[in-house]
Motif scaffolding. Sequence first.
Motif, mmCIF file in Angstrom:
data_model
loop_
_atom_site.group_PDB
_atom_site.id
_atom_site.type_symbol
_atom_site.label_atom_id
_atom_site.label_comp_id
_atom_site.label_asym_id
_atom_site.label_seq_id
_atom_site.Cartn_x
_atom_site.Cartn_y
_atom_site.Cartn_z
ATOM 1 N N UNK A 52 0.827 -1.200 0.000
ATOM 2 C CA UNK A 52 0.000 0.000 0.000
ATOM 3 C C UNK A 52 0.863 1.251 0.000
ATOM 4 N N UNK A 53 1.958 1.232 0.761
ATOM 5 C CA UNK A 53 2.881 2.364 0.764
ATOM 6 C C UNK A 53 3.479 2.569 -0.625
ATOM 7 N N UNK A 54 3.896 1.480 -1.274
ATOM 8 C CA UNK A 54 4.479 1.593 -2.610
ATOM 9 C C UNK A 54 3.474 2.165 -3.602
ATOM 10 N N UNK A 57 2.861 5.853 -2.989
ATOM 11 C CA UNK A 57 3.947 6.689 -3.470
ATOM 12 C C UNK A 57 3.959 6.764 -5.000
ATOM 13 N N UNK A 58 3.583 5.674 -5.666
ATOM 14 C CA UNK A 58 3.480 5.734 -7.122
ATOM 15 C C UNK A 58 2.375 6.697 -7.547
ATOM 16 N N UNK A 59 1.286 6.735 -6.791
ATOM 17 C CA UNK A 59 0.215 7.695 -7.080
ATOM 18 C C UNK A 59 0.734 9.117 -6.920
ATOM 19 N N UNK A 60 1.505 9.362 -5.848
ATOM 20 C CA UNK A 60 2.082 10.689 -5.642
ATOM 21 C C UNK A 60 3.040 11.038 -6.778
ATOM 22 N N UNK A 61 3.830 10.068 -7.219
ATOM 23 C CA UNK A 61 4.767 10.306 -8.322
ATOM 24 C C UNK A 61 4.009 10.658 -9.604
ATOM 25 N N UNK A 384 2.572 -2.097 -23.030
ATOM 26 C CA UNK A 384 3.980 -2.144 -22.641
ATOM 27 C C UNK A 384 4.494 -0.770 -22.222
ATOM 28 N N UNK A 385 3.926 0.286 -22.750
ATOM 29 C CA UNK A 385 4.298 1.624 -22.291
ATOM 30 C C UNK A 385 3.873 1.832 -20.839
ATOM 31 N N UNK A 386 2.676 1.345 -20.484
ATOM 32 C CA UNK A 386 2.205 1.449 -19.103
ATOM 33 C C UNK A 386 3.065 0.614 -18.162
ATOM 34 N N UNK A 387 3.363 -0.639 -18.568
ATOM 35 C CA UNK A 387 4.216 -1.488 -17.731
ATOM 36 C C UNK A 387 5.593 -0.863 -17.543
ATOM 37 N N UNK A 388 6.149 -0.322 -18.613
ATOM 38 C CA UNK A 388 7.459 0.318 -18.534
ATOM 39 C C UNK A 388 7.425 1.510 -17.580
ATOM 40 N N UNK A 389 6.394 2.319 -17.670
ATOM 41 C CA UNK A 389 6.291 3.501 -16.817
ATOM 42 C C UNK A 389 6.208 3.117 -15.341
ATOM 43 N N UNK A 390 5.322 2.179 -15.008
ATOM 44 C CA UNK A 390 5.144 1.787 -13.607
ATOM 45 C C UNK A 390 6.383 1.069 -13.071
ATOM 46 N N UNK A 391 6.935 0.149 -13.859
ATOM 47 C CA UNK A 391 8.100 -0.606 -13.387
ATOM 48 C C UNK A 391 9.305 0.296 -13.213
ATOM 49 N N UNK A 392 9.540 1.203 -14.155
ATOM 50 C CA UNK A 392 10.702 2.085 -14.079
ATOM 51 C C UNK A 392 10.624 3.010 -12.879
ATOM 52 N N UNK A 393 9.462 3.604 -12.647
ATOM 53 C CA UNK A 393 9.314 4.502 -11.502
ATOM 54 C C UNK A 393 9.373 3.744 -10.188
ATOM 55 N N UNK A 394 8.858 2.513 -10.172
ATOM 56 C CA UNK A 394 8.949 1.709 -8.955
ATOM 57 C C UNK A 394 10.404 1.385 -8.630
ATOM 58 N N UNK A 395 11.182 1.024 -9.639
ATOM 59 C CA UNK A 395 12.591 0.684 -9.424
ATOM 60 C C UNK A 395 13.363 1.892 -8.895
ATOM 61 N N UNK A 396 13.150 3.071 -9.480
ATOM 62 C CA UNK A 396 13.867 4.255 -9.017
ATOM 63 C C UNK A 396 13.411 4.658 -7.620
#
Length: 425
Positions: A52-54, A57-61, A384-396
Motif C-alpha cells: 500500500x505504501x508503494x 507513493x506511485x500515485x504521488x509520483x 507495454x508503455x504502461x508497464x514500462x512507466x510503472x516498473x521504471x518509476x517503482x525501481x527508481x
Amino acid sequence: MAKALFLVLLAVLCAAASAAVPESDLKKSLAYEGDTGREVEEIHRRNSLSLLLMVAMLIVIVLTIWMFKVKNFRVLHETGFALIYGIIVGVIAKYTSASEAVEPETCGNFSNSSAPTKLFVSYSNNTYRYDLVERLFIDSSGGSYEGTLLFNPETFFFVLLPPIIFFAGYDMRRKYFFRNIGAILIYAFAGTTISCFVIGLMMYGYTKLGWEALPLGTDNLVECLLFGALISATDPVTVLAIFHDLHVDVDLFAMVFGESVMNDAVAIVLFRSISEYSPANDNAFEAVAVFKSIGVFIGVFVGSFAIGVAIGLICALFTKLTKIQEYPLLESGFFALVSYAAYLMAEACDLTGIVAVLFCGITQAHYTYFNLSKESRVRTKQFFELLNFLAENFVFFYMGLALFTFRYHQWKYGFILVSFVAITL
C-alpha cells in the motif's frame, strides 16, 4: 445418491484419521497450527501495508509528474522524482521505525558454506517447511537483530525488468536506429568495454594505495573490473527527454538512444564474463582465463541474440500465416506471452534474458507489428508503455528507499570520490 455415499465415506475417513492420532498430540498440533495461522495473517497484513505504501507513493509520483508536465518543467526527469521520493521515505523509515529484537535459536550445524534456503522442521508428528526470507544483521547498539528491507531479486528480474527492456526495443525508431547501427554498435561494444576497464583499473590502483580499509577479497582486480562493468551501464533518460522536447537531429537522438539501450545489455554480459575469469593462482595473470572470459562474452551474447530474434520471427510468422487478427484480445495476449517467453527461455538456457528480450522487442517492432490488427497495435504499444512507466518509476523509488533502509552500507568516501573522477574520465 452417489454424492451422499461419497460424503459419508469422506466423514468416515476423517473420523478414522482423527482416531489414529493421540488426543494430546492432536491438541498440540491444533494449537501450533493456530499460532502459525496468526503469524501468517500478521505477515500478510505487513506485506499489504508495504505494498500500500508503494502504491501510494506511485500515485504521488504520477500526480507530481502530471503537475510538472502542465507547468512545462524540464529540469528533472520523471524517474528523478521517484528517486527523490524514495530517499525521503527511506529517511523517514530509518529514523522513525524501531528495530525488531529477535532471539535466535540454534537448530543445528550446517556443512554448507552459505545459509540454507529451505528448512524442514518436524514438530508434533508434522513436518513444516520454512523458506529463507532475508538476512538479519546484528545491531551494534545492543546486540539485537534488525531485519533489512531487502528487495527480492527474483521479483526484479522476472517481473519489473523484462517490460522495461522489451519496451526499449519495441518503441525505438527503427529507421534511424538501423541507419546508424554501425556507430551504435561501436559506441555500445567498444565504448562500454573501454569504460569498464578504465574505471576498473583506476579503482584497482586506488585500492593498492591502501588509504581506506575496503571489504575486498584477495583478487580485488576482478572485483574492481566488475564494478567498472556495473557502473558503465548508462541510462541518459533526462538527456533523451530534453532531446525529444527540443526536437534535435533524429540521427543524434537515434545514436544516443540506441547506445543507451545496447550498452545495458553489453554491460550485463561483460559483468558475467569478468566474473567467469578464474585463474588457477589468485594473483596471477593467465591468458587462458582471459580467452575463456572472452568466449563466455561472445557465446552468451550471440546465444541470447539468437533466441530473441528467433522467437520474434516465430511470432511474426504465426501472426502473418494465421487469422488470429480476427480476435484482437487473443492476438495481444499471444504477443505479450511470446515476448515474455524470450526472456524466460534465455534465462533457462543460462544465458542473459536482457539481450534476448531486447532483440525480441526490436524484431517484433520490425516484423510482427505490421501483421497485427489495428486494435492490437494500439493495445500492445499502450500496454507495454504502461508497464514500462510503472516498473521504471517503482525501481527508481526503491533505489532511493534502499539508500537508507538497507543497514549494511559501508560508506567509503574516498572510494566514492575516485569513482566519480573515473566516471568523468
